[in-house]
Each structure stands twice: as structure tokens, then as C-alpha cells.
Design a protein around this motif. Sequence first.
Motif, PDB file in Angstrom:
ATOM      1  N   ARG A   9       0.464  -2.691  -7.033  1.00  0.00           N
ATOM      2  CA  ARG A   9      -0.321  -3.381  -7.696  1.00  0.00           C
ATOM      3  C   ARG A   9      -0.494  -3.233  -9.238  1.00  0.00           C
ATOM      4  NH1 ARG A   9      -6.417  -2.180  -5.725  1.00  0.00           N
ATOM      5  NH2 ARG A   9      -6.295  -0.016  -5.406  1.00  0.00           N
ATOM      6  N   LYS A  10       0.158  -1.990  -9.872  1.00  0.00           N
ATOM      7  CA  LYS A  10      -0.025  -1.651 -11.163  1.00  0.00           C
ATOM      8  C   LYS A  10       1.380  -1.645 -11.690  1.00  0.00           C
ATOM      9  CE  LYS A  10      -4.508   0.301 -10.468  1.00  0.00           C
ATOM     10  NZ  LYS A  10      -4.505   1.565  -9.988  1.00  0.00           N
ATOM     11  N   GLY A  52       0.825   4.350  -0.819  1.00  0.00           N
ATOM     12  CA  GLY A  52       0.045   5.670  -0.886  1.00  0.00           C
ATOM     13  C   GLY A  52       0.809   6.567  -0.151  1.00  0.00           C
ATOM     14  N   ASN A  53       0.078   7.499   0.461  1.00  0.00           N
ATOM     15  CA  ASN A  53       0.689   8.366   1.534  1.00  0.00           C
ATOM     16  C   ASN A  53       1.321   8.080   2.720  1.00  0.00           C
ATOM     17  OD1 ASN A  53      -0.218  10.608  -0.196  1.00  0.00           O
ATOM     18  ND2 ASN A  53      -2.572  10.670   0.782  1.00  0.00           N
ATOM     19  N   ILE A  54       0.617   7.166   3.419  1.00  0.00           N
ATOM     20  CA  ILE A  54       1.462   6.616   4.786  1.00  0.00           C
ATOM     21  C   ILE A  54       2.498   5.626   4.485  1.00  0.00           C
ATOM     22  CG2 ILE A  54       0.987   5.099   6.765  1.00  0.00           C
ATOM     23  CD1 ILE A  54       0.002   8.212   7.260  1.00  0.00           C
ATOM     24  N   THR A  90      -0.152  -0.715   4.598  1.00  0.00           N
ATOM     25  CA  THR A  90      -0.517   0.828   4.812  1.00  0.00           C
ATOM     26  C   THR A  90      -1.675   1.143   3.617  1.00  0.00           C
ATOM     27  OG1 THR A  90       1.348   1.249   3.491  1.00  0.00           O
ATOM     28  CG2 THR A  90       1.508   1.639   5.745  1.00  0.00           C
ATOM     29  N   GLU A 110     -13.744   4.717   4.640  1.00  0.00           N
ATOM     30  CA  GLU A 110     -13.497   3.564   5.608  1.00  0.00           C
ATOM     31  C   GLU A 110     -14.615   3.519   6.501  1.00  0.00           C
ATOM     32  OE1 GLU A 110      -8.857   3.025   5.823  1.00  0.00           O
ATOM     33  OE2 GLU A 110      -9.344   5.374   6.486  1.00  0.00           O
ATOM     34  N   HIS A 143       0.419  11.036  12.360  1.00  0.00           N
ATOM     35  CA  HIS A 143       1.080  11.767  11.157  1.00  0.00           C
ATOM     36  C   HIS A 143      -0.181  12.495  10.118  1.00  0.00           C
ATOM     37  CE1 HIS A 143       5.301  11.380  11.942  1.00  0.00           C
ATOM     38  NE2 HIS A 143       4.990  10.067  12.333  1.00  0.00           N
ATOM     39  N   ALA A 144       0.067  13.294   9.485  1.00  0.00           N
ATOM     40  CA  ALA A 144      -0.676  13.799   8.324  1.00  0.00           C
ATOM     41  C   ALA A 144       0.142  13.993   7.081  1.00  0.00           C
ATOM     42  CB  ALA A 144      -1.300  15.214   8.642  1.00  0.00           C
ATOM     43  N   VAL A 145      -0.720  13.209   6.012  1.00  0.00           N
ATOM     44  CA  VAL A 145       0.420  13.066   4.740  1.00  0.00           C
ATOM     45  C   VAL A 145      -0.548  13.338   3.682  1.00  0.00           C
ATOM     46  CG1 VAL A 145       2.002  11.755   3.364  1.00  0.00           C
ATOM     47  CG2 VAL A 145       1.765  11.454   5.828  1.00  0.00           C
ATOM     48  N   GLN A 172      -4.039   0.765   9.820  1.00  0.00           N
ATOM     49  CA  GLN A 172      -5.066   1.191   9.180  1.00  0.00           C
ATOM     50  C   GLN A 172      -5.974   2.158  10.248  1.00  0.00           C
ATOM     51  OE1 GLN A 172      -4.148  -1.950   8.297  1.00  0.00           O
ATOM     52  NE2 GLN A 172      -3.582  -0.973   6.460  1.00  0.00           N
ATOM     53  N   ASN A 173      -6.795   3.184   9.725  1.00  0.00           N
ATOM     54  CA  ASN A 173      -7.547   3.768  10.487  1.00  0.00           C
ATOM     55  C   ASN A 173      -8.935   2.935  10.719  1.00  0.00           C
ATOM     56  OD1 ASN A 173      -7.452   6.394  11.540  1.00  0.00           O
ATOM     57  ND2 ASN A 173      -8.110   7.695   9.868  1.00  0.00           N
ATOM     58  N   HIS A 230       2.317  10.884  -7.391  1.00  0.00           N
ATOM     59  CA  HIS A 230       1.902   9.881  -6.400  1.00  0.00           C
ATOM     60  C   HIS A 230       3.010   9.449  -5.472  1.00  0.00           C
ATOM     61  CE1 HIS A 230      -0.191   6.080  -5.458  1.00  0.00           C
ATOM     62  NE2 HIS A 230       0.690   5.598  -5.026  1.00  0.00           N
ATOM     63  N   ALA A 238      -5.573  -7.134  -0.310  1.00  0.00           N
ATOM     64  CA  ALA A 238      -4.131  -6.781  -0.576  1.00  0.00           C
ATOM     65  C   ALA A 238      -3.636  -7.795   0.280  1.00  0.00           C
ATOM     66  CB  ALA A 238      -3.747  -5.237   0.136  1.00  0.00           C
ATOM     67  N   GLY A 252       0.739  -1.090  -0.071  1.00  0.00           N
ATOM     68  CA  GLY A 252      -0.146  -0.078  -0.098  1.00  0.00           C
ATOM     69  C   GLY A 252       0.869   1.404   0.036  1.00  0.00           C
TER      70      GLY A 252
HETATM   71  N1  LIG Z   1      -2.884  10.218   4.948  1.00  0.00           N
HETATM   72  C1  LIG Z   1      -2.948  10.295   6.153  1.00  0.00           C
HETATM   73  O1  LIG Z   1      -2.485  11.465   6.741  1.00  0.00           O
HETATM   74  C2  LIG Z   1      -3.276   9.449   7.470  1.00  0.00           C
HETATM   75  C3  LIG Z   1      -3.494   9.832   8.611  1.00  0.00           C
HETATM   76  C4  LIG Z   1      -3.831   8.777   9.591  1.00  0.00           C
HETATM   77  C5  LIG Z   1      -4.188   7.587   9.183  1.00  0.00           C
HETATM   78  N2  LIG Z   1      -4.213   7.351   7.921  1.00  0.00           N
HETATM   79  C6  LIG Z   1      -4.688   5.659   7.692  1.00  0.00           C
HETATM   80  O2  LIG Z   1      -3.874   5.216   6.689  1.00  0.00           O
HETATM   81  C7  LIG Z   1      -4.307   4.231   5.894  1.00  0.00           C
HETATM   82  C8  LIG Z   1      -3.502   4.526   4.415  1.00  0.00           C
HETATM   83  O3  LIG Z   1      -4.026   5.990   4.464  1.00  0.00           O
HETATM   84  P1  LIG Z   1      -3.404   6.910   2.903  1.00  0.00           P
HETATM   85  O4  LIG Z   1      -3.941   8.187   3.221  1.00  0.00           O
HETATM   86  O5  LIG Z   1      -1.897   6.489   2.831  1.00  0.00           O
HETATM   87  O6  LIG Z   1      -4.087   5.971   1.896  1.00  0.00           O
HETATM   88  P2  LIG Z   1      -3.801   5.953   0.245  1.00  0.00           P
HETATM   89  O7  LIG Z   1      -2.975   7.342  -0.034  1.00  0.00           O
HETATM   90  O8  LIG Z   1      -4.986   5.930  -0.477  1.00  0.00           O
HETATM   91  O9  LIG Z   1      -2.909   4.855   0.064  1.00  0.00           O
HETATM   92  C9  LIG Z   1      -3.262   3.696  -0.145  1.00  0.00           C
HETATM   93  C10 LIG Z   1      -2.404   2.694  -1.051  1.00  0.00           C
HETATM   94  O10 LIG Z   1      -2.808   1.452  -1.187  1.00  0.00           O
HETATM   95  C11 LIG Z   1      -2.659   0.959  -2.172  1.00  0.00           C
HETATM   96  N3  LIG Z   1      -3.486  -0.408  -2.536  1.00  0.00           N
HETATM   97  C12 LIG Z   1      -4.677  -0.450  -2.394  1.00  0.00           C
HETATM   98  N4  LIG Z   1      -5.252  -1.862  -2.466  1.00  0.00           N
HETATM   99  C13 LIG Z   1      -3.694  -2.335  -2.732  1.00  0.00           C
HETATM  100  C14 LIG Z   1      -3.455  -3.830  -3.262  1.00  0.00           C
HETATM  101  N5  LIG Z   1      -4.290  -4.920  -3.261  1.00  0.00           N
HETATM  102  N6  LIG Z   1      -2.097  -4.001  -3.384  1.00  0.00           N
HETATM  103  C15 LIG Z   1      -1.308  -3.114  -3.170  1.00  0.00           C
HETATM  104  N7  LIG Z   1      -1.567  -1.719  -2.871  1.00  0.00           N
HETATM  105  C16 LIG Z   1      -2.799  -1.538  -2.744  1.00  0.00           C
HETATM  106  C17 LIG Z   1      -3.614   2.064  -3.000  1.00  0.00           C
HETATM  107  O11 LIG Z   1      -2.678   1.769  -4.297  1.00  0.00           O
HETATM  108  P3  LIG Z   1      -3.424   2.341  -5.866  1.00  0.00           P
HETATM  109  O12 LIG Z   1      -2.624   3.723  -5.742  1.00  0.00           O
HETATM  110  O13 LIG Z   1      -2.937   1.633  -6.698  1.00  0.00           O
HETATM  111  O14 LIG Z   1      -4.974   2.546  -5.422  1.00  0.00           O
HETATM  112  C18 LIG Z   1      -2.619   3.227  -2.563  1.00  0.00           C
HETATM  113  O15 LIG Z   1      -1.391   3.659  -2.780  1.00  0.00           O
HETATM  114  C19 LIG Z   1      -5.754   4.439   5.998  1.00  0.00           C
HETATM  115  O16 LIG Z   1      -6.417   3.619   6.749  1.00  0.00           O
HETATM  116  C20 LIG Z   1      -5.893   5.866   6.673  1.00  0.00           C
HETATM  117  O17 LIG Z   1      -7.179   6.154   7.333  1.00  0.00           O
HETATM  118  C21 LIG Z   1      -3.801   8.266   6.959  1.00  0.00           C
END
Ligand SMILES: NC(=O)c1ccc[n+]([C@@H]2O[C@H](COP(=O)([O-])OP(=O)(O)OC[C@H]3O[C@@H](n4cnc5c(N)ncnc54)[C@H](OP(=O)(O)O)[C@@H]3O)[C@@H](O)[C@H]2O)c1
Length: 425
Positions: A39-40, A10-12, A92, A322, A149-151, A119-120, A157, A101, A8
Amino acid sequence: MNKIHILGAGNIGCLVAHCLRVPRLPPHPPPPNVTLLLRKQKMADALQRLGGIKVDSHAEAILGNGLDVEVNNPKVLRSGPRRPHIKSLIVTTKAIHALEAVELVAPRLSPSSTVVLLQNGMGVLDEVIQSFWPDAQRRPNFVVGTTTHAVKTGEDHFHINHAGLGKVSLGIVPSPFIEWRGKGQIPSITDLKQNPRTQSLAWTIASLQQASILGCHLEAWDVAQNSQLEKLIVNACINPLTALFNCLNGELLVNRPLSAIIRTIVTEAITCIMSTPRLRELASRDRFDPDRVYSKVKSIARSTAFNRSSMLQDIDRSRDTEIDYINGYIVRLGQAAGVATPVNDLMVNLVKARFRLKTSRDLSEREILAEEARLQDEMLQGKDRPPLEESGDTDWQKEYAELQKAHAALREAYGELQKSLPSGV
Ligand SMILES: NC(=O)c1ccc[n+]([C@@H]2O[C@H](COP(=O)([O-])OP(=O)(O)OC[C@H]3O[C@@H](n4cnc5c(N)ncnc54)[C@H](OP(=O)(O)O)[C@@H]3O)[C@@H](O)[C@H]2O)c1
């Protein structure tokens, strides 16, 4: 090999990968190798083009220098060679994607592996364990974490904006191999290192703690559970209400009817926790006093007054929320314990309805634009036709007039649709 896989990116996920790779001075051990599981293929190509993960506030983590990628999707896995064992996995993804995943990497995990869930919300651990490792003897070690953290996604990407420096709290999930020393007690890291079954757990936690920007601290399981439950209730109030009313967190503070809803969400959640034996056993009664938790919700809304909650951002970007792991988790606890949770249930359904409305509006907007483009095309083709006959309307002329009327009606419908959307939607 001492490697951490991140599922995963993404941001975190990018923040964690980046912080793990930050160079350390002796006497600290060198940073672990990190593999991002994407995944891609196109994401792997994008990372390649960028050359690594870039974080606005820190130096970059360079691809190929201890950081690499694997494309991990069913098609690639079916056709490619068998993938090696994973010692340490940090998940993440969003909560809604975690199960599917983990399914893809589950065959690469053994009882001596460690899985960190970041995860949240709550419920991912139960789902993953029940789906892939119902037998505790065969289960990898699990750690559950929450982060403040806030990301945000930056220009790209893999170019993230670390908007808020926070902390990560980690709790080791008790198992037959990890001695439970009682409330408030953290397992001994020395003991974990000595048992081959838990060595990867000690190593993963140490690696995360050495990534100083992350601010990881290990908590006793009951303390971690209490923090997670408290965060769950705060999120269950702030996330759905801001997503439904399209407002900033702070706007929840100055609205009496919303305060009444917040109070009910809190009361229902605490009743569910205290009616669930495995949670009641760990929950601190003082911490889950309804007035205290209500004040906590208000203080978080105040300290994040100008933030748009993650659920509101998800709805804005037409991304699934979520909610099933926040208010939905409270509803499931209530169902199992025989506690009514009408307001939390309503939040789940309203947020899902709001998401559907948003995605169907996106669709109709796209359909209208496509139809408009088609009509314009037809009219342009009409201009190329031979000049109209002098006498009376031809079939083509009538058709052309109809097309113009349809075009005008579509423009009007599109205007009405835009007027009916709340601002920012
Ligand atoms: N961002 C924050 O500031 C923050 C703060 C506190 C808590 N959180 C929590 O942390 C968790 C992650 O948040 P985030 O903001 O990082 O989310 P995000 O940016 O959407 O990142 C999630 C990543 O997971 C990937 N993913 C989904 N399914 C997958 C799979 N089957 N295999 C591999 N990768 C996969 C997505 O890929 P694709 O790009 O291919 O879809 C995406 O890059 C959440 O539960 C969120 O609530 C986030």
C-alpha cells in the motif's frame, strides 16, 4: 498470465510469496509469477533496496525474477491507468485489515478469479462476501486457509524469520459451481480444471501445493470448518488471557482461576457453534465435546509454553489486535443465536481497553518527552540572555525558576508513569 497476487506482504505474505517462487526441478511445472500488492511506495522502495524477499532459513526470492510489486492505494489507483484482471489472489493481511484491503482490488476480480483468505480467527469470509459479492453467481471462488507456520519480522520488513515450520490447511468454500459431494469429500480437481469458472481455483491450489515448504493440504469443507472452529476456540482462550496478563502461553497452565475462565470461554463458544444451524450441520459432536476442547487448549498452551501469543505481541507493539475476529466472532454468533456470552464479551472489551491504555500511555510518554525537550530548549535559550540584574528578581528570573520547577515535576511524573507500567509494556 499465470500470476498470483499477494495482498498483505507482512510475515505470512512474504513467506507464501517466497515459497511460491522457490525453483522446482522437472517434472514439476515452473513456479508461478508473484506480485506483491503493497500500500505504500516507500515499502516498494524498501523491497527494491533489499533486492527481494529474504527468509532466514531458505534462499531468497529475487525481485524482478518472477517476483514484482504494485503499489495499491486509493491515491495511486485514482491517478494511474486501469489495473489488469487478477486471476488468483491470496489475502494475508491481518483480519482487521482484510475488508478494506480487498475493497481496493474487488473491481479486478471476476467470477472466474480465486481468492484465498489466510487470516486467523473467523468472520472475514462472511464480511467480504456480504460487502462485495452478495450474489453467489457473480462471486469469485473462495478458499479459506489456516496456518501453523510461525513467522517473525527479521532485520527488515522483507527479511523474515521462519521461526516454526508448520502446515497450511485449505478448504474450498462451496458454491453453485462447485459440486458439494457431502461430508468429508473434497471436490474433484479434474472437474474444477474442466469448468472455465473454476480453472483458476484448481491452478491456485496446485500452485500452493507445489510450494512444498508451505505444506499445503486440501481438506473437505466440513473438515476445514471444524479445524477453523477448533483453532478459533483455542485462540479465544490463549490470546486474550496472555495479552491481558502479559504472560507466556505456558503460564496459563499453572493458574487455577485462569483455568476456570478458560473452561467458560470454551463452553460459551461450543454452545454458540451448536446453536448456529449452518455450523452445527458441519461440526463434529465428538470434536466439540467441552472436555476434549479444554484439553486441546491446555495441550496447545503446553506445546507453545515459551511463546508470546500474537495478541500479546500486537499489544506490546501498540498494534490493533484481531480480537473482533476471535472472541468477537463468538459474541456475534451468540447474539444471532440468542446465546449469552458474557466471558467472551468481557475478553473483547478488556483487550480493547488494554490496547487503548497502551496507546494512550505511548502518547503521554511521547508528550512528556516532547514537553521536556521544549523546556530544556527554553532554558538553554535563557542561558544566552544577558546576565541578571544585580538587584531583585526580574520577570525573566521568576520565569526561569518556574520552568525549572515544571521541569522537575515532569521528570517525577515520568518516573511514576514508568514505575506503574507492568514490565515489558
Ligand atoms: N505471523 C505468523 O506467524 C502467523 C501465524 C499464523 C497465523 N497468522 C495470521 O496471518 C495473518 C497475517 O499475519 P502476519 O503476521 O503476516 O501480519 P503482518 O506481518 O502484520 O502482515 C500484514 C500485512 O498486511 C499489510 N496490509 C494491511 N492492510 C493492507 C492493505 N489495505 N493493502 C495492502 N496491504 C495491507 C500490512 O502492511 P503495512 O506494513 O503497510 O501495514 C502488513 O504488511 C493474521 O491473521 C495472523 O493472525 C500469522
